[in-house]
Design a protein around this motif. Structure first.
Motif, PDB file in Angstrom:
ATOM      1  N   MET A 246       0.812  -1.190   0.045  1.00 30.46           N
ATOM      2  CA  MET A 246      -0.015   0.144   0.142  1.00 30.46           C
ATOM      3  C   MET A 246       0.768   1.341  -0.089  1.00 30.46           C
ATOM      4  O   MET A 246       0.641   2.348  -0.444  1.00 30.46           O
ATOM      5  N   ASP A 247       1.930   1.258   0.309  1.00 26.83           N
ATOM      6  CA  ASP A 247       2.854   2.451   0.414  1.00 26.83           C
ATOM      7  C   ASP A 247       2.930   2.852  -0.653  1.00 26.83           C
ATOM      8  O   ASP A 247       3.127   3.960  -1.321  1.00 26.83           O
ATOM      9  N   TYR A 248       3.428   1.794  -1.794  1.00 29.18           N
ATOM     10  CA  TYR A 248       3.786   1.953  -3.163  1.00 29.18           C
ATOM     11  C   TYR A 248       2.362   2.792  -3.812  1.00 29.18           C
ATOM     12  O   TYR A 248       2.410   3.572  -4.640  1.00 29.18           O
ATOM     13  N   VAL A 249       1.235   2.261  -3.595  1.00 29.47           N
ATOM     14  CA  VAL A 249      -0.077   2.657  -4.189  1.00 29.47           C
ATOM     15  C   VAL A 249      -0.125   4.143  -3.626  1.00 29.47           C
ATOM     16  O   VAL A 249      -0.641   5.125  -4.305  1.00 29.47           O
TER      17      VAL A 249
ATOM     18  N   LYS B 231      -0.733   9.535  -4.787  1.00 27.16           N
ATOM     19  CA  LYS B 231      -0.594  10.777  -4.093  1.00 27.16           C
ATOM     20  C   LYS B 231      -1.631  10.676  -3.145  1.00 27.16           C
ATOM     21  O   LYS B 231      -2.391  11.617  -2.845  1.00 27.16           O
ATOM     22  N   ILE B 232      -1.995   9.557  -2.297  1.00 27.36           N
ATOM     23  CA  ILE B 232      -2.777   9.345  -1.316  1.00 27.36           C
ATOM     24  C   ILE B 232      -1.919   9.988  -0.044  1.00 27.36           C
ATOM     25  O   ILE B 232      -1.275   9.387   0.074  1.00 27.36           O
ATOM     26  N   SER B 233      -2.705  10.750   0.725  1.00 32.48           N
ATOM     27  CA  SER B 233      -2.213  11.183   2.016  1.00 32.48           C
ATOM     28  C   SER B 233      -1.835  10.215   3.143  1.00 32.48           C
ATOM     29  O   SER B 233      -2.684   9.159   3.190  1.00 32.48           O
ATOM     30  N   GLU B 234      -1.087  10.166   3.836  1.00 34.15           N
ATOM     31  CA  GLU B 234      -0.781   9.191   4.902  1.00 34.15           C
ATOM     32  C   GLU B 234      -1.739   9.088   5.886  1.00 34.15           C
ATOM     33  O   GLU B 234      -2.028   8.012   6.570  1.00 34.15           O
ATOM     34  N   ASN B 235      -2.640  10.427   6.144  1.00 34.68           N
ATOM     35  CA  ASN B 235      -3.673  10.487   7.229  1.00 34.68           C
ATOM     36  C   ASN B 235      -4.982   9.745   6.474  1.00 34.68           C
ATOM     37  O   ASN B 235      -5.607   9.670   7.301  1.00 34.68           O
TER      38      ASN B 235
END
Length: 196
Positions: free
Chosen positions: A43-46, A51-55
């Motif tokens: 999911m980190d790669y996705v 450009k999905i926020s960590e939050n």
């Protein structure tokens, strides 16, 4: 989040072609599940690529096969929703199912107001509701009925079209009137149209 895989299939016509088509769709669920599982584990790669926020919390994921051939029934196989491009496009474009009546040289179109999934913006809840039961299929089921025919020693049970899908003329039959009232427009509006 939705993992969607698009597949181009030839529209089946014979019973054998339908059976082969369903088996092909069944086999293709393994591929999308393998791909979706890989991306869920990474999911980190996705998040980086999209450009999905960590939050931002990803609550759930859904797997969808989008096929060019008409399906005719909601399919959920091996955790994968399978839907045809035709009905999917109407949902994405917010094109509601409609009833068209030709009467006394007049053409009238009633868009349905009975399905909440077409109102407002698209949400994941509305998308899942659509995938579970596309309105076009729900309405079309009204025209089809299971019947059993006995031919000597042979008993044949099949689905048959029991009502005309098109009604042109001065008279609206009882079925069309009930269908219109159930999905499209109240009886008063329909009667006003017929009396013009």
């Amino acid at each position: 989040y939705f993992f969607v895989e698009c597949k181009a299939h030839v529209q089946p016509y014979t019973t054998r072609q339908h059976a082969n088509h369903l088996y092909k769709l069944y086999e293709e669920t393994a591929q999308i599940n393998r791909i979706a599982d890989y991306f869920i584990k990474n999911m980190d790669y996705v998040r980086t690529q999209l450009k999905i926020s960590e939050n931002e919390v990803i609550k759930d994921t859904f797997r969808v096969i989008l096929t060019t051939s008409m399906i005719g029934t909601p399919l959920f196989i091996n955790g994968v929703y399978i839907v045809d491009e035709s009905s999917f496009s109407t949902f994405i474009n917010r094109t509601k199912p409609s009833l068209k009546i030709v009467n006394k040289n007049m053409f009238t179109k009633f868009d349905t107001n009975k399905f909440e999934i077409y109102n407002g913006k698209i949400t994941s809840e509305k998308m899942v509701q659509f995938l579970k039961s596309p309105p076009q299929i729900e309405i079309t089921k009204e025209f089809i009925e299971e019947k059993t025919i006995e031919l000597g020693n042979i008993i044949l049970t099949r689905n048959f079209e029991v009502h005309n899908m098109m009604n042109i003329g001065n008279e609206i039959n009882k079925f069309t009137e009930e269908l219109a009232e159930k999905y499209y427009v109240d009886k008063i509006k329909l009667q006003n149209l017929l009396n013009k």
